[in-house]
Scaffold this motif. Sequence first.
Motif, PDB file in Angstrom:
ATOM      1  N   TYR A   1      49.307  17.962  -4.311  1.00 14.08           N
ATOM      2  CA  TYR A   1      48.929  18.752  -5.490  1.00 14.08           C
ATOM      3  C   TYR A   1      47.875  18.016  -6.310  1.00 14.08           C
ATOM      4  O   TYR A   1      47.022  18.645  -6.946  1.00 14.08           O
ATOM      5  CB  TYR A   1      50.161  19.034  -6.354  1.00 14.08           C
ATOM      6  CG  TYR A   1      51.114  20.037  -5.753  1.00 14.08           C
ATOM      7  CD1 TYR A   1      50.888  21.406  -5.881  1.00 14.08           C
ATOM      8  CD2 TYR A   1      52.246  19.615  -5.054  1.00 14.08           C
ATOM      9  CE1 TYR A   1      51.767  22.329  -5.334  1.00 14.08           C
ATOM     10  CE2 TYR A   1      53.130  20.530  -4.503  1.00 14.08           C
ATOM     11  CZ  TYR A   1      52.890  21.886  -4.640  1.00 14.08           C
ATOM     12  OH  TYR A   1      53.750  22.804  -4.096  1.00 14.08           O
TER      13      TYR A   1
ATOM     14  N   ARG B   1      44.294  18.047  -4.115  1.00 11.55           N
ATOM     15  CA  ARG B   1      43.692  19.307  -3.701  1.00 11.55           C
ATOM     16  C   ARG B   1      43.356  20.210  -4.892  1.00 11.55           C
ATOM     17  O   ARG B   1      43.948  20.096  -5.960  1.00 11.55           O
ATOM     18  CB  ARG B   1      44.639  20.073  -2.755  1.00 11.55           C
ATOM     19  CG  ARG B   1      44.875  19.367  -1.428  1.00 11.55           C
ATOM     20  CD  ARG B   1      45.970  20.035  -0.623  1.00 11.55           C
ATOM     21  NE  ARG B   1      46.187  19.343   0.643  1.00 11.55           N
ATOM     22  CZ  ARG B   1      45.735  19.762   1.826  1.00 11.55           C
ATOM     23  NH1 ARG B   1      45.044  20.897   1.890  1.00 11.55           N
ATOM     24  NH2 ARG B   1      45.965  19.078   2.927  1.00 11.55           N
ATOM     25  N   ARG B   2      42.444  21.129  -4.657  1.00 10.95           N
ATOM     26  CA  ARG B   2      42.120  22.146  -5.652  1.00 10.95           C
ATOM     27  C   ARG B   2      43.232  23.191  -5.647  1.00 10.95           C
ATOM     28  O   ARG B   2      43.555  23.761  -4.604  1.00 10.95           O
ATOM     29  CB  ARG B   2      40.766  22.782  -5.314  1.00 10.95           C
ATOM     30  CG  ARG B   2      40.268  23.798  -6.341  1.00 10.95           C
ATOM     31  CD  ARG B   2      38.817  24.133  -6.036  1.00 10.95           C
ATOM     32  NE  ARG B   2      38.335  25.283  -6.792  1.00 10.95           N
ATOM     33  CZ  ARG B   2      37.100  25.760  -6.724  1.00 10.95           C
ATOM     34  NH1 ARG B   2      36.207  25.165  -5.924  1.00 10.95           N
ATOM     35  NH2 ARG B   2      36.722  26.805  -7.434  1.00 10.95           N
ATOM     36  N   ASP B   3      43.796  23.449  -6.793  1.00  8.02           N
ATOM     37  CA  ASP B   3      44.942  24.358  -6.904  1.00  8.02           C
ATOM     38  C   ASP B   3      44.448  25.789  -7.119  1.00  8.02           C
ATOM     39  O   ASP B   3      43.899  26.128  -8.168  1.00  8.02           O
ATOM     40  CB  ASP B   3      45.839  23.919  -8.066  1.00  8.02           C
ATOM     41  CG  ASP B   3      47.181  24.640  -8.060  1.00  8.02           C
ATOM     42  OD1 ASP B   3      47.298  25.670  -7.359  1.00  8.02           O
ATOM     43  OD2 ASP B   3      48.106  24.185  -8.759  1.00  8.02           O
ATOM     44  N   LEU B   4      44.682  26.637  -6.101  1.00  4.47           N
ATOM     45  CA  LEU B   4      44.238  28.041  -6.168  1.00  4.47           C
ATOM     46  C   LEU B   4      45.426  29.003  -6.172  1.00  4.47           C
ATOM     47  O   LEU B   4      45.264  30.193  -5.893  1.00  4.47           O
ATOM     48  CB  LEU B   4      43.329  28.358  -4.958  1.00  4.47           C
ATOM     49  CG  LEU B   4      42.065  27.507  -4.802  1.00  4.47           C
ATOM     50  CD1 LEU B   4      41.337  27.894  -3.514  1.00  4.47           C
ATOM     51  CD2 LEU B   4      41.142  27.682  -5.992  1.00  4.47           C
TER      52      LEU B   4
ATOM     53  N   HIS C   1      40.037  31.089   3.132  1.00  9.42           N
ATOM     54  CA  HIS C   1      41.040  30.035   3.055  1.00  9.42           C
ATOM     55  C   HIS C   1      41.770  29.953   4.406  1.00  9.42           C
ATOM     56  O   HIS C   1      42.406  30.930   4.827  1.00  9.42           O
ATOM     57  CB  HIS C   1      42.020  30.318   1.923  1.00  9.42           C
ATOM     58  CG  HIS C   1      41.329  30.726   0.649  1.00  9.42           C
ATOM     59  ND1 HIS C   1      40.785  29.817  -0.237  1.00  9.42           N
ATOM     60  CD2 HIS C   1      41.055  31.973   0.138  1.00  9.42           C
ATOM     61  CE1 HIS C   1      40.221  30.470  -1.240  1.00  9.42           C
ATOM     62  NE2 HIS C   1      40.368  31.773  -1.042  1.00  9.42           N
TER      63      HIS C   1
ATOM     64  N   SER D   1      39.424  25.404   2.433  1.00 13.71           N
ATOM     65  CA  SER D   1      38.710  26.572   1.905  1.00 13.71           C
ATOM     66  C   SER D   1      37.206  26.355   1.889  1.00 13.71           C
ATOM     67  O   SER D   1      36.720  25.233   1.724  1.00 13.71           O
ATOM     68  CB  SER D   1      39.179  26.884   0.476  1.00 13.71           C
ATOM     69  OG  SER D   1      40.565  27.156   0.439  1.00 13.71           O
TER      70      SER D   1
ATOM     71  N   ARG E   1      39.768  20.851   0.484  1.00 10.40           N
ATOM     72  CA  ARG E   1      41.178  21.103   0.767  1.00 10.40           C
ATOM     73  C   ARG E   1      41.822  21.701  -0.481  1.00 10.40           C
ATOM     74  O   ARG E   1      41.559  21.259  -1.598  1.00 10.40           O
ATOM     75  CB  ARG E   1      41.862  19.807   1.187  1.00 10.40           C
ATOM     76  CG  ARG E   1      41.553  19.469   2.645  1.00 10.40           C
ATOM     77  CD  ARG E   1      42.257  18.251   3.133  1.00 10.40           C
ATOM     78  NE  ARG E   1      42.633  18.378   4.533  1.00 10.40           N
ATOM     79  CZ  ARG E   1      42.890  17.360   5.334  1.00 10.40           C
ATOM     80  NH1 ARG E   1      42.823  16.119   4.882  1.00 10.40           N
ATOM     81  NH2 ARG E   1      43.237  17.557   6.599  1.00 10.40           N
ATOM     82  N   THR E   2      42.669  22.700  -0.248  1.00 11.72           N
ATOM     83  CA  THR E   2      43.215  23.484  -1.355  1.00 11.72           C
ATOM     84  C   THR E   2      44.699  23.777  -1.126  1.00 11.72           C
ATOM     85  O   THR E   2      45.245  23.507  -0.058  1.00 11.72           O
ATOM     86  CB  THR E   2      42.458  24.825  -1.477  1.00 11.72           C
ATOM     87  OG1 THR E   2      42.443  25.477  -0.194  1.00 11.72           O
ATOM     88  CG2 THR E   2      41.024  24.614  -1.933  1.00 11.72           C
TER      89      THR E   2
ATOM     90  N   ILE F   1      47.105  27.280  -1.751  1.00 10.75           N
ATOM     91  CA  ILE F   1      47.093  28.687  -2.154  1.00 10.75           C
ATOM     92  C   ILE F   1      48.510  29.240  -2.128  1.00 10.75           C
ATOM     93  O   ILE F   1      49.428  28.634  -1.566  1.00 10.75           O
ATOM     94  CB  ILE F   1      46.187  29.549  -1.245  1.00 10.75           C
ATOM     95  CG1 ILE F   1      46.818  29.709   0.151  1.00 10.75           C
ATOM     96  CG2 ILE F   1      44.784  28.971  -1.145  1.00 10.75           C
ATOM     97  CD1 ILE F   1      46.212  30.808   0.985  1.00 10.75           C
TER      98      ILE F   1
END
Length: 698
Positions: A192, A195-198, A235, A291, A309-310, A312
């Motif tokens: 968490y 990574r980019r939190d989407l 994604h 993503s 890296r994300t 989702i």
Amino acid sequence: MEEGHSSVWQTKAGSSSSQKGSTSEKGNATSSALKEDYLAALTDPRALPDKCLQRTAKVVYILEKKHTQAATGFIKLLTDRNSELYRRFAMFSPVDHRVPRVHVPLADCPGDFVTRSGDYSNTLFICRITDWKDDSHFAEGHLVRSLGQAGEIEPETEGILMEYDVDFSEFSDQVLDCLPKSCPWAIPAEEYRKRRDLRKECIFTIDPTTARDLDDALSCKQLRDDIGNFEVGVHIADVSFFVGEGTPLDEVASRRATSVYLIQKVIPMLPRLLCEELCSLNPLTDRLTFSVIWKLTPEGKILGEWFGRTIICSCVKLSYEHAQSMIENPEVLLSPEELPPISPEHPIDEIHLAMLNLHRIAQHLRKQRFEGGALRLDQTKISFTLDTESGMPQGCFVYQYRDSNKLVEEFMLLANMAAAHRIHNKFPEQALLRRHPPPQTKLLDDLIEFCDQMGLAMDFSSAGALNKSLNEVLGTDEYSAARREVLTNMCSRPMQMALYFCTGILQEKALFHHYALNVPFYTHFTSPIRRYADIIVHRLLSASIGCGPRLGLKKDAVQKQADHCNDKKMASKRVQELSSDLFFAVFVKECGPLESEAMVMGVLDQAFDVLVLRYGVQKRVYCNALPLRQFHFHKVGKRPELTLLWEPDSPEQKAEPQVIGIFTLVEVILKAEGGPGRYSAVIKRPNIHQDTKSGPYD
């Protein structure tokens, strides 16, 4: 007979035939030139033009055996009861007639085979060839085991898988030990932070209703600027997080290289815990993803691009039917009852609007692709409805490729091209890309000549020109789609296979080009759950953006893996085709005889191939299976024709001829016969009192 024609008259049984050569006189100049070529060839064949020469070669060494040497077939006793061989061997007859018959030890056969050989006449066996002596008509081999009754779905399917070396065994304990141990599994806290939190974004999947391995998801939101631009995201499941390089799990995935999709089941590349749960982008569940997010104009022009890296949380699992309904009815919202469970954070109207915006952008992207010279050779795909209990086919239909499919395709292509550029720029010697060579020259020249003689104004100068021709020259009547399918099939024959390759191995960048897409760089990034090549691409991408280790493979190793992926992809494609053929044969047996209109797509001297329009299958019709008095094969250049002379119904009637050429429409009957799991096709006698339907190019 006109010059350039060849002709064969044959009786129904084909027991006698006579070849008639050309009788036309040539002009003096032509005759003189031929005489000079002939005299030159007597002294030195190299003096002949290249088109008159057949190049030959000799195999001197086999570097690597790739064929499994396995085949399915039947066993029977040898015919000569007094021979020594009779007491030691049985005869294995492969189903595939390209494979030689094989002597197998009687010790491999069932214990009572010699005394009760008739009991096994319909039993399917798998045989592995071990040798084939130069002085023998028969190969040598051993029986692996009995598969079951021929014509039944599971034994036939197992035989197909073994013939094409598809590993359908259970995953070993060593492989399963690589999977997360805690259940239910939770995303580690450090992910968490990294990574980019989407998770709060409106992200959803679009897949076939029965899909369980959800590789990809889409998002689209309008930006708050004055121009009306969009942020669009693709994604992809972050499979490389779970599949560590060099682990037993990685090794088995690299060997399998691809998931294999049969009509009734999937042979997965990865354990089901990964492909159906932890990696699958299931709705209302946090998932790790890779993503690519673009800033796009409403017309699809890329203004910005981000890879990373994300995490989702898909808000809903949509089917292609759900997406198509939204596209076709933009003013009507689907009700909650018509949709799967939806996240309460994203109302239906938000999802509906995102779908419509994606559709509009995809239309622009598609238009630009084809205006830029792309080619699409659509091949008919057959689908089945299966009985939920028995698994037997209940229905059969041609799968419709619609706007919802095109929407997903456009964004997957965009993501794959973006990934290709990124990894090639960062790792010019190690990048795993996918190239598509141009058509084979000789086959293309033959096709060009054929189209000219058929009066088809086809332009083969480029992929884009060919695509434009296919969409313009075949008319707009009710049979134009069938003619396009026939011509598409013919255009596919000169085409070469697309191939994975390592950029460090090919020296010329011109060879990187993808002919059909007409782009300089392309790869596979969007399906890592089912393709190992995509996992390698993910690792390269991770290293390129600094969130993963550098790929451990050298360029030679990447190329070796690319070659293996090519082999497995080709085998998977063939297995899927054979699975479809098997289910259709069972469908004909259970529901036949079946009748349909069909269009001729190929003509031989004693048979012709048809596209069965109702079911989208291709089948050969043999003249000897029809009640004909005789048939006549006639060829003008590359354009073949058969004239069928039907046997009259009564002695006082006159035999009526029927001309069969490319695009001719016929009525076909499909019926089960010719052995287990087999069916044949015959055509109906034409009604001479009605106009015979035909294509405009007969």
